[in-house]
Design an enzyme around this catalytic site. Structure first.
Site, PDB file in Angstrom:
ATOM      1  N   CYS A 300       0.805  -1.231   0.000  1.00 42.08           N
ATOM      2  CA  CYS A 300       0.000   0.000   0.000  1.00 42.08           C
ATOM      3  C   CYS A 300       0.832   1.272   0.000  1.00 42.08           C
ATOM      4  O   CYS A 300       0.490   2.222  -0.693  1.00 42.08           O
ATOM      5  CB  CYS A 300      -0.976   0.066   1.169  1.00 42.08           C
ATOM      6  SG  CYS A 300      -0.827  -1.189   2.390  1.00 42.08           S
ATOM      7  N   ARG A 329       7.068 -11.383   5.148  1.00 38.12           N
ATOM      8  CA  ARG A 329       6.490 -11.347   6.490  1.00 38.12           C
ATOM      9  C   ARG A 329       7.137 -12.453   7.298  1.00 38.12           C
ATOM     10  O   ARG A 329       7.156 -13.599   6.863  1.00 38.12           O
ATOM     11  CB  ARG A 329       4.975 -11.581   6.437  1.00 38.12           C
ATOM     12  CG  ARG A 329       4.270 -10.505   5.651  1.00 38.12           C
ATOM     13  CD  ARG A 329       2.788 -10.754   5.596  1.00 38.12           C
ATOM     14  NE  ARG A 329       2.152  -9.706   4.803  1.00 38.12           N
ATOM     15  CZ  ARG A 329       0.847  -9.610   4.574  1.00 38.12           C
ATOM     16  NH1 ARG A 329       0.030 -10.516   5.087  1.00 38.12           N
ATOM     17  NH2 ARG A 329       0.350  -8.642   3.841  1.00 38.12           N
ATOM     18  N   GLN A 347       1.704 -10.966  -3.935  1.00 36.28           N
ATOM     19  CA  GLN A 347       0.266 -10.715  -3.922  1.00 36.28           C
ATOM     20  C   GLN A 347      -0.189 -10.163  -5.264  1.00 36.28           C
ATOM     21  O   GLN A 347       0.546  -9.417  -5.904  1.00 36.28           O
ATOM     22  CB  GLN A 347      -0.068  -9.661  -2.862  1.00 36.28           C
ATOM     23  CG  GLN A 347       0.245 -10.068  -1.444  1.00 36.28           C
ATOM     24  CD  GLN A 347      -0.055  -8.950  -0.477  1.00 36.28           C
ATOM     25  OE1 GLN A 347       0.396  -7.826  -0.659  1.00 36.28           O
ATOM     26  NE2 GLN A 347      -0.824  -9.251   0.554  1.00 36.28           N
ATOM     27  N   ASP A 349      -1.968  -7.635  -5.915  1.00 30.72           N
ATOM     28  CA  ASP A 349      -2.446  -6.561  -5.059  1.00 30.72           C
ATOM     29  C   ASP A 349      -2.896  -5.348  -5.874  1.00 30.72           C
ATOM     30  O   ASP A 349      -2.302  -5.044  -6.902  1.00 30.72           O
ATOM     31  CB  ASP A 349      -1.302  -6.143  -4.118  1.00 30.72           C
ATOM     32  CG  ASP A 349      -1.812  -5.501  -2.849  1.00 30.72           C
ATOM     33  OD1 ASP A 349      -3.037  -5.436  -2.669  1.00 30.72           O
ATOM     34  OD2 ASP A 349      -0.976  -5.051  -2.051  1.00 30.72           O
ATOM     35  N   HIS A 351      -4.839  -1.220  -5.320  1.00 28.48           N
ATOM     36  CA  HIS A 351      -5.426  -0.213  -4.447  1.00 28.48           C
ATOM     37  C   HIS A 351      -6.271   0.724  -5.289  1.00 28.48           C
ATOM     38  O   HIS A 351      -5.811   1.208  -6.317  1.00 28.48           O
ATOM     39  CB  HIS A 351      -4.336   0.546  -3.697  1.00 28.48           C
ATOM     40  CG  HIS A 351      -3.614  -0.326  -2.718  1.00 28.48           C
ATOM     41  ND1 HIS A 351      -2.496  -1.049  -3.057  1.00 28.48           N
ATOM     42  CD2 HIS A 351      -3.904  -0.644  -1.430  1.00 28.48           C
ATOM     43  CE1 HIS A 351      -2.123  -1.761  -1.999  1.00 28.48           C
ATOM     44  NE2 HIS A 351      -2.950  -1.548  -1.007  1.00 28.48           N
ATOM     45  N   LYS A 430     -12.895  -5.408   6.456  1.00 30.40           N
ATOM     46  CA  LYS A 430     -12.667  -6.054   5.170  1.00 30.40           C
ATOM     47  C   LYS A 430     -13.730  -7.097   4.842  1.00 30.40           C
ATOM     48  O   LYS A 430     -14.490  -7.522   5.721  1.00 30.40           O
ATOM     49  CB  LYS A 430     -11.299  -6.725   5.165  1.00 30.40           C
ATOM     50  CG  LYS A 430     -11.135  -7.788   6.246  1.00 30.40           C
ATOM     51  CD  LYS A 430      -9.756  -8.443   6.192  1.00 30.40           C
ATOM     52  CE  LYS A 430      -9.619  -9.481   7.284  1.00 30.40           C
ATOM     53  NZ  LYS A 430      -8.399 -10.275   7.179  1.00 30.40           N
ATOM     54  N   HIS A 476      -8.119  -1.571  -0.501  1.00 33.99           N
ATOM     55  CA  HIS A 476      -7.072  -2.567  -0.778  1.00 33.99           C
ATOM     56  C   HIS A 476      -7.798  -3.814  -1.252  1.00 33.99           C
ATOM     57  O   HIS A 476      -8.792  -4.200  -0.647  1.00 33.99           O
ATOM     58  CB  HIS A 476      -6.317  -2.976   0.491  1.00 33.99           C
ATOM     59  CG  HIS A 476      -5.824  -1.863   1.335  1.00 33.99           C
ATOM     60  ND1 HIS A 476      -4.486  -1.612   1.491  1.00 33.99           N
ATOM     61  CD2 HIS A 476      -6.459  -0.948   2.106  1.00 33.99           C
ATOM     62  CE1 HIS A 476      -4.329  -0.604   2.321  1.00 33.99           C
ATOM     63  NE2 HIS A 476      -5.510  -0.170   2.709  1.00 33.99           N
TER      64      HIS A 476
END
Length: 602
Positions: A300, A329, A347, A349, A351, A430, A476
């Site tokens: 992000c 992570r 990911q 991912d 946004h 979420k 997200h």
RNA sequence: GCCGACAUAGCUCAGUUGGCUAGAGCAGCUGAUUUGUAAUCAGCAGGCCCGGGGUUCAAAUCCUCGUGUCGGCACCA
């Protein structure tokens, strides 16, 4: 066959209790129905406890419930109990079962119960959680246990069971408490059902993506590389890149722009975002020239920097940035599991920066995107809204508004959802998408997170119609979740037999003899032109052997080329599943492959 | 991180109560064979027995500390 319990107003009541209460109801017989198994397994857990008590006299017992996959009992003993001890316990259980102890029941006051179990601190802990003044005690032979039932009339009915695993479990499910020993088991009414269950377990094992990943050479892990860091092998690389390119197109069609942020960013940014405070213990940090950097655990912040690169008007919104973002992570060692839980993953991912008014339509767009992909792979799915967790940033009002927006979007489109209280991310609530695979297992992949906090923390803004500064909303979202996890799930879902559009290799080409190799190579090149990968099996082995080898790679289609095919410009096709053979002209064949490879679009 | 189990050739696995030069199948290499739909034959090569430390006349085997894997628990922004 006689009843083992009765059903009274939807409540399962054992025979002793029914007699005690003077009630009658529909008889439950000893069979493999859910109700019957629940009683059987509960009693089997008690029989196990009885066996454990006789083998380990110092044992103290916590709780022994039935669960989806059978039953377990949590207990504590000074002796070490390992997998090797399960046989011994099973044997003792059979000894007790053969004695056909009647299972008796009586009630005593809580006070008496506390006196009775005064040497068992675990049972005392259980009683602390029971609000009632009286408790029931079940007795079989010398063994007595605090329990609310229901139970079988006699332990003699327990015959077909198996203790499956031994593990540790925290008292009360809290890692701050002491650890107890937990033994899991399974029981059935019939020998056949038990065998069928054990066979099914073995079948599931065959689908294990770690096993298939190794066999099919998709990926590997190596001790010297580090735990939780996957190495993608060529076959896995081909599969993954097919998935990536399909998904890339799908994003472009939906108005997403590809962007990319750096792998690590200065720690100050993670302090601004809140990750440093909320998640720092799971991040990787490094110091360079007296500056601290954090390796990104999510994408992000990079995308926020993209947004900040220019001033935005309300006319620009929504802005959608996407990235196959590599994140790190530091997961706890015990959590690592094949591709499902790793320490580095990518990911899918994105946004979305939008106005408050656009939230609903944006969320629905994402839900539709998810639906398209999941149904393509044959997954059913359900959605769950997760609300504010304990560790959270931002004020309560913002949270409430965000949560309400998610619910509103679901309601307005009549989408089914459940609520997970306190399951949200620290910066916003979420919607999680849970998918169901081919053998009914549930997986969490996609997620849609509404975020008012990061835009505030980074002071993001756009110009409104009156040229006023307005803070955008950030959504997200990830659909696969991560390529690692999703490919692991796909592998198990398809048991390694990937459909043509995603398979690492589309076609295996087997030339009959040396002289047919040239035609094989020509065909292979033509396949590359239509975006299909092939492998030629031209080793100095028998034809049978090479077909066998090709079959074992689980390639969707095998073609055999010999004199006949070269002469007629045809290919002899062998279908993976049916093992049927048929012949097509080269042209028809290429057309078929092209169709199959391109039939899927997200 | 916690409880328990495990780590031998590229892969799957044998290896007795501590005792000969650590074995097999598959894969690999070499040769013969040139094959029409699930394993052709023969030969060869391949090991810091996960790593460090210890016990012992002697360790793949026993002890210990790591690392990694597996089954769970806890965790999963």
């Amino acid at each position: 066959m006689s009843a083992i319990a009765i059903k009274y107003n939807d409540e399962i009541v054992d025979l002793v209790t029914a007699e005690e209460r003077g009630i009658e109801g529909e008889a439950i017989e000893l069979d493999n129905s859910a109700e019957s198994l629940d009683v059987l397994r509960h009693s089997t857990a008690h029989l196990m406890a009885q066996a454990i008590k006789s083998l380990y006299p110092d044992a103290e017992f916590y709780v022994g419930p039935t669960v989806k996959e059978g039953f377990y009992y949590d207990f504590k003993t000074a002796s070490e109990v390992g997998e090797g001890d399960l046989k011994k316990i099973e044997k003792q259980m059979l000894v007790f079962a053969k004695k056909k102890y009647k299972i008796e029941k009586y009630e005593i006051s809580m006070e008496e119960a506390k006196e009775k179990f005064k040497d068992d601190h675990l049972k005392l802990a259980v009683m602390e959680r029971i609000p009632s003044d009286t408790v029931s005690i079940y007795k079989q032979g010398e063994f007595e246990d605090l329990c609310r039932g229901p139970h079988l009339p006699s332990v003699g009915l327990i015959r077909y069971f198996k203790l499956t695993k031994v593990s540790g479990a925290y008292l009360g499910g809290d890692s701050k408490n002491e650890m107890l020993t937990r033994i899991y088991g399974i029981a059935f009414a019939t020998k056949e059902a038990l065998k069928a269950h054990m066979d099914m377990m073995r079948e599931a094992e065959k689908r294990d993506h770690r096993k298939l990943g190794n066999e099919m050479k998709l990926f590997t892990f190596r001790e010297e590389v580090g735990a939780g860091f996957a190495i993608w092998l060529p076959a896995g690389g081909r599969l993954r890149s097919r998935l990536e390119s399909l998904l890339f197109k799908a994003h472009r069609k939906r108005g997403y722009e590809p962007v990319r942020g750096p792998e690590m960013l200065r720690s100050d940014l993670w302090k601004t975002s809140g990750h440093y405070q909320n998640y720092g213990e799971n991040m990787y940090f490094t110091n360079i020239d007296e500056l601290e950097f954090g390796v990104k655990p999510m994408n992000c912040v990079g995308h926020i920097k993209v947004y900040e690169d220019e001033l935005h008007s309300y006319r620009d919104l929504p802005l959608k940035y996407f990235e196959y973002g590599v994140v790190h992570r530091h997961e706890m060692t015990g959590a690592l599991h094949g591709l499902f839980r790793v320490r580095e993953f990518t990911q899918d991912d994105a946004h979305i920066f939008c106005t408050v008014d656009q939230i609903e339509e944006q969320i629905i767009d994402v839900v539709e995107f998810v639906d398209k992909i999941m149904t393509t792979f044959g997954f059913e799915y359900k959605m769950m809204i997760s609300t504010k967790p304990e560790k959270a940033v931002g004020d309560a009002e913002v949270w409430e508004k965000s949560e309400a927006a998610l619910v509103a979007a679901m309601e307005a489109h009549n989408l089914a959802y459940t609520i997970d209280e306190g399951g949200g991310a620290f910066y916003g609530p979420k919607i999680d998408i849970k998918i169901l695979d081919a053998i009914g297992r549930e997986w969490q992949c996609g997620t849609i997170q509404l975020d008012n906090n990061l835009p505030a923390r980074f002071e993001l803004e756009y110009n409104g119609e009156e040229n006023e500064k307005i803070q955008p909303v950030m959504i997200h979202r990830a659909i696969l979740g991560s390529f690692e996890r999703f490919i692991g799930i796909l592998t198990e879902h398809y048991a390694g037999e990937f459909p043509m559009f995603i398979a690492p290799t589309q076609v295996a080409i087997v030339p009959v003899a040396e002289s047919h190799k040239e035609y094989a190579k020509l065909l292979s090149d033509k396949l590359i032109d239509i975006n299909a990968d092939s492998e030629i099996y031209a080793k100095n082995d028998s034809l049978n052997k090479r077909i066998r080898t090709a079959e074992k790679t689980r390639v969707p289609m095998i073609v055999v080329l010999g004199d006949e095919e070269i002469e007629n410009k045809t290919v002899a096709i062998r279908d993976r599943r049916t093992r049927e053979q048929y012949t097509l002209s080269e042209e028809e064949f290429l057309q078929l492959i092209q169709t199959k490879v391109n039939e899927v679009n997200f």
